[in-house]
Scaffold this motif. Structure first.
Motif, PDB file in Angstrom:
ATOM      1  N   SER A 476       1.099  22.099  10.636  1.00  0.00           N
ATOM      2  CA  SER A 476      -0.184  22.446  11.256  1.00  0.00           C
ATOM      3  C   SER A 476      -1.295  22.565  10.215  1.00  0.00           C
ATOM      4  O   SER A 476      -2.424  22.094  10.436  1.00  0.00           O
ATOM      5  CB  SER A 476      -0.042  23.760  12.037  1.00  0.00           C
ATOM      6  OG  SER A 476       0.332  24.816  11.160  1.00  0.00           O
ATOM      7  N   GLU A 477      -1.009  23.163   9.063  1.00  0.00           N
ATOM      8  CA  GLU A 477      -2.044  23.306   8.045  1.00  0.00           C
ATOM      9  C   GLU A 477      -2.415  21.966   7.421  1.00  0.00           C
ATOM     10  O   GLU A 477      -3.598  21.717   7.118  1.00  0.00           O
ATOM     11  CB  GLU A 477      -1.576  24.286   6.969  1.00  0.00           C
ATOM     12  CG  GLU A 477      -1.456  25.721   7.478  1.00  0.00           C
ATOM     13  CD  GLU A 477      -0.939  26.666   6.409  1.00  0.00           C
ATOM     14  OE1 GLU A 477      -0.605  26.157   5.309  1.00  0.00           O
ATOM     15  OE2 GLU A 477      -0.875  27.875   6.657  1.00  0.00           O
ATOM     16  N   SER A 478      -1.428  21.081   7.226  1.00  0.00           N
ATOM     17  CA  SER A 478      -1.743  19.762   6.680  1.00  0.00           C
ATOM     18  C   SER A 478      -2.597  18.969   7.649  1.00  0.00           C
ATOM     19  O   SER A 478      -3.536  18.269   7.244  1.00  0.00           O
ATOM     20  CB  SER A 478      -0.444  19.005   6.372  1.00  0.00           C
ATOM     21  OG  SER A 478       0.327  19.682   5.402  1.00  0.00           O
ATOM     22  N   ALA A 479      -2.298  19.069   8.950  1.00  0.00           N
ATOM     23  CA  ALA A 479      -3.099  18.362   9.947  1.00  0.00           C
ATOM     24  C   ALA A 479      -4.505  18.923  10.021  1.00  0.00           C
ATOM     25  O   ALA A 479      -5.486  18.172  10.149  1.00  0.00           O
ATOM     26  CB  ALA A 479      -2.416  18.445  11.312  1.00  0.00           C
ATOM     27  N   ARG A 480      -4.656  20.257   9.917  1.00  0.00           N
ATOM     28  CA  ARG A 480      -5.994  20.855   9.978  1.00  0.00           C
ATOM     29  C   ARG A 480      -6.817  20.413   8.769  1.00  0.00           C
ATOM     30  O   ARG A 480      -8.015  20.105   8.908  1.00  0.00           O
ATOM     31  CB  ARG A 480      -5.883  22.376  10.017  1.00  0.00           C
ATOM     32  CG  ARG A 480      -7.240  23.071  10.125  1.00  0.00           C
ATOM     33  CD  ARG A 480      -7.125  24.572  10.175  1.00  0.00           C
ATOM     34  NE  ARG A 480      -6.525  25.023  11.439  1.00  0.00           N
ATOM     35  CZ  ARG A 480      -5.301  25.510  11.569  1.00  0.00           C
ATOM     36  NH1 ARG A 480      -4.518  25.607  10.486  1.00  0.00           N
ATOM     37  NH2 ARG A 480      -4.847  25.893  12.737  1.00  0.00           N
ATOM     38  N   GLY A 481      -6.206  20.356   7.602  1.00  0.00           N
ATOM     39  CA  GLY A 481      -6.946  19.904   6.421  1.00  0.00           C
ATOM     40  C   GLY A 481      -7.345  18.442   6.516  1.00  0.00           C
ATOM     41  O   GLY A 481      -8.449  18.067   6.099  1.00  0.00           O
ATOM     42  N   ALA A 482      -6.460  17.596   7.077  1.00  0.00           N
ATOM     43  CA  ALA A 482      -6.795  16.177   7.223  1.00  0.00           C
ATOM     44  C   ALA A 482      -7.909  15.984   8.237  1.00  0.00           C
ATOM     45  O   ALA A 482      -8.796  15.135   8.045  1.00  0.00           O
ATOM     46  CB  ALA A 482      -5.554  15.397   7.650  1.00  0.00           C
ATOM     47  N   ASN A 483      -7.922  16.757   9.315  1.00  0.00           N
ATOM     48  CA  ASN A 483      -8.993  16.646  10.303  1.00  0.00           C
ATOM     49  C   ASN A 483     -10.326  17.104   9.729  1.00  0.00           C
ATOM     50  O   ASN A 483     -11.392  16.592  10.108  1.00  0.00           O
ATOM     51  CB  ASN A 483      -8.659  17.479  11.543  1.00  0.00           C
ATOM     52  CG  ASN A 483      -7.538  16.864  12.365  1.00  0.00           C
ATOM     53  OD1 ASN A 483      -7.354  15.650  12.386  1.00  0.00           O
ATOM     54  ND2 ASN A 483      -6.767  17.713  13.041  1.00  0.00           N
ATOM     55  N   ALA A 484     -10.280  18.061   8.804  1.00  0.00           N
ATOM     56  CA  ALA A 484     -11.529  18.540   8.198  1.00  0.00           C
ATOM     57  C   ALA A 484     -12.128  17.474   7.289  1.00  0.00           C
ATOM     58  O   ALA A 484     -13.365  17.368   7.185  1.00  0.00           O
ATOM     59  CB  ALA A 484     -11.267  19.823   7.414  1.00  0.00           C
ATOM     60  N   MET A 485     -11.281  16.670   6.623  1.00  0.00           N
ATOM     61  CA  MET A 485     -11.788  15.626   5.730  1.00  0.00           C
ATOM     62  C   MET A 485     -12.138  14.341   6.477  1.00  0.00           C
ATOM     63  O   MET A 485     -12.937  13.544   5.986  1.00  0.00           O
ATOM     64  CB  MET A 485     -10.753  15.320   4.642  1.00  0.00           C
ATOM     65  CG  MET A 485     -10.558  16.454   3.649  1.00  0.00           C
ATOM     66  SD  MET A 485      -9.461  15.990   2.293  1.00  0.00           S
ATOM     67  CE  MET A 485      -7.908  15.849   3.183  1.00  0.00           C
TER      68      MET A 485
END
Length: 627
Positions: A476-485
């Motif tokens: 979940s944290e990796s996906a949230r960071g990718a969506n932010a970039m």
């Protein structure tokens, strides 16, 4: 049937010999009938009605006298102590049963001897298009010829007068004739396809579509043959009737294949499409013949054929089970390997110095290479550094998860080369059923991705695994960071979402703080029942930033049974058209398809519209998950 040993008054035991039994063939003066499919080197003529009838009279006379002698001995004669009435009744019942069996065999011999012969044509080959005729006599597969078979290749008549030879079986045709029949009525085989079984003069052929052939009712003198290769099973007719098949009304003649009508009489099924093979009994002219039923995996399709002899049926049954269901021991029989056997053997070169043999043919290119496909897929994230990483060594020996591939994809924040991350991966796999930890199967823009796994080992006590919870948190944290970039997704108004989903009761908006959607494809009742076996489902109180939803998809057994019921309704000739909708509804097939498509659609919705990672699992991760 042997008799038990009787004790004498002197204490000495005398064991009765099998030949002394009153129901043996020698005592009854009845020749033992040939077992269907047995092979001997001598010829046994069919019994005449008079001889069979006299044998029956002798059987009754000798059997009755033997029974009375045995009864006298058991009643106390000959110095033998009397036995109980129950033992005498048991022996008498056994004698009566065997006597009835002998009588039925005698009647069958009389019927076979008096039955008229059925002419069957044998198509010889390119120089013998009309073939020769012979007559079938015995229900055990014996044949009595009228005209000897003339082989065009050898030029020598072949005698068919053995009582145990197959009725126009494969022995009647040489290799050249078989190949000619296959080329003429089936066509050219595939590259590397070789014939491993050939049966001719089939007595009966039918399939699910209603096509049926009975040899005794054939009017054009044709016969049906069975050919099995490493790739398929083919049943074809040798009918020589010519003529084009006209296209249906309104059909464009240019799109209609120019084929002769004789090629319509061809049934085939690939070995990989077979579900099972069973033996069956075919009744014809008062006689019973052993046949086979081949069940296909495609909508309940079946092929039925009956051979003239039990030996041919047994050979076909063993061949189909060996090559259609090879198992681990016989994987070399698969067409993928057999089709390349000659090329591989021809490419073997030997080193003159070392004597070592080497295969020089280049290997077949891989159809799928995960080391190339996953990096290509991860380029769709549209960011500089992908949030996902290839794990090429963690399961290279299949010790982490025996049923998973050797190359896996997981969060890039968990480095498989570091001991701490490797420990988390191993503990997460141990907490999942069958060691099937969450693994990525598809990814898109940003953090949108689809993951699969099996159920956690929660149990009735609510067991927890910190490694499993940490693993999902990394996703979940990796996906949230990718969506932010990545470029932000479009924002859809509520009215558009309601039109898109067709549901006004739900908002179809992620819950606040949701970073991972868990779709448990089972009904809630099934998931709770699995807790009694030490499994269960995720407790969202322990898995932060996750939501859980049950999709009510039934297991694969229920879906398969529903599919079989639907096939029965479609293939049955007695299905009433006025009840068609009700009969289809009763199969529950449309209900199963709806829930499966609804689950797949919802997964795509959260991934595409909201770019969320979605974890999909059921009980063991192979049943509903694959659907």
């Amino acid at each position: 049937n042997g008799v038990a040993s009787n004790g004498t008054s002197g204490g000495e035991g005398k064991k009765a010999e099998v030949d002394d039994h009153p129901l043996t063939a020698e005592r009854l003066s009845v020749p033992t009938p040939a077992t269907p499919g047995a092979t001997t080197g001598t010829s046994t003529p069919a019994p005449t009605p008079s001889s069979a009838t006299s044998n029956m009279h002798t059987m009754f006379a000798n059997g009755a006298s033997a029974a009375m002698s045995s009864a006298a001995m058991h009643m106390g004669g000959g110095g033998v102590p009397p036995v109980s009435m129950d033992a005498f009744t048991k022996k008498t019942s056994m004698f009566a049963s065997n006597l009835a069996s002998m009588a039925q065999r005698g009647i069958a011999q009389v019927a076979a001897a008096t039955a008229p012969g059925q002419p069957v044509n044998v198509v010889g080959g390119p120089n013998n298009a009309n073939g020769a005729q012979y007559h079938s006599r015995s229900s055990y597969g014996s044949t009595t010829p009228n005209v000897p078979f003339q082989s065009p290749a050898m030029g020598v008549p072949t005698n068919q007068a053995s009582a145990v030879t197959t009725q126009g079986g494969a022995n009647d045709l040489d290799k050249e004739q078989k190949a000619h029949l296959v080329r003429e009525h089936v066509g050219e085989l595939l590259p590397g396809e070789r014939i491993i079984m050939f049966l001719s003069n089939l007595l009966h052929v039918s399939d699910t579509s209603g096509a049926s052939f009975v040899a005794s009712q054939s009017q054009d003198g044709s016969m049906w043959c069975c050919v099995m290769t490493y790739y398929r099973l083919v049943l074809f007719s040798t009918s020589t009737r010519t003529g084009k098949v006209e296209p249906p009304p309104g059909w464009d003649p240019k799109c209609w294949p120019d084929i002769p009508s004789s090629s319509i009489k061809l049934l085939e099924m690939p070995l990989a499409s077979m579900d099972r093979v069973e033996k069956t009994v075919y009744q014809a002219a008062g006689s019973s013949y052993m046949g086979l039923v081949v069940y296909g995996k495609d909508c309940g399709r079946t092929l039925r054929f009956t051979t003239p002899s039990y030996a041919d049926t047994g050979r076909a049954f063993e061949s189909l089970n060996t090559y259609a269901f090879p198992g681990r021991r016989n994987l070399g029989y698969l067409f993928a390997f057999e089709s390349k056997r000659q090329q591989v053997m021809a490419s073997i070169k030997m080193d003159e110095k070392t004597g070592q043999q080497t295969i020089t043919i280049p290997p077949t290119p891989k159809r799928f290479d995960p080391m190339m496909e996953y990096p290509r897929l991860m380029q769709a994230t549209s960011i500089t550094q992908s949030p996902w990483a290839l794990w090429a060594s963690v399961n290279s020996t299949y010790l982490l998860s025996p049923s998973y591939p050797s190359v896996l994809v997981g969060p890039a924040s968990l480095d498989e080369t570091k001991p701490e991350s490797l420990n988390v991966i191993r503990q997460c796999a141990a907490f999942r059923s069958e060691q099937r930890l969450p693994s990525m199967t598809w990814c898109g823009v940003g953090g949108s991705s689809i993951w699969r796994s099996s159920q956690p080992k929660v149990g009735l006590q609510g067991n927890r695994s910190s490694a499993d919870e940490l693993f999902l948190r990394h996703i979940s944290e990796s996906a949230r960071g990718a969506n932010a970039m990545a470029e932000p997704p479009p924002v859809y108004p509520r009215s558009i979402l309601q039109q898109l989903t067709g549901d006004t009761a739900r908002d179809w908006v992620p819950e606040p703080g949701c970073g991972l959607k868990i779709l448990d494809l089972r009904p809630r009742s099934s998931a709770m029942a699995n807790r009694t076996g030490g499994y269960g489902y995720e407790n969202t109180s322990n898995y932060s930033n996750t939501t859980l939803q049950f999709c009510n998809v039934q297991n694969i057994h229920a879906v398969r049974d529903s599919y079989q019921k639907l096939c029965s309704v479609c293939n049955s000739e007695s299905t009433a058209d006025v009840q068609w909708s009700a009969l289809v509804e009763d199969t529950k097939w449309l209900a199963h398809i709806r829930t499966i498509l609804a689950s797949a659609w919802e997964t795509a919705y959260w991934v595409h519209v909201w770019r969320l990672p979605v974890l999909v699992h059921c009980s063991h991760g192979w049943d509903r998950t694959s659907q």
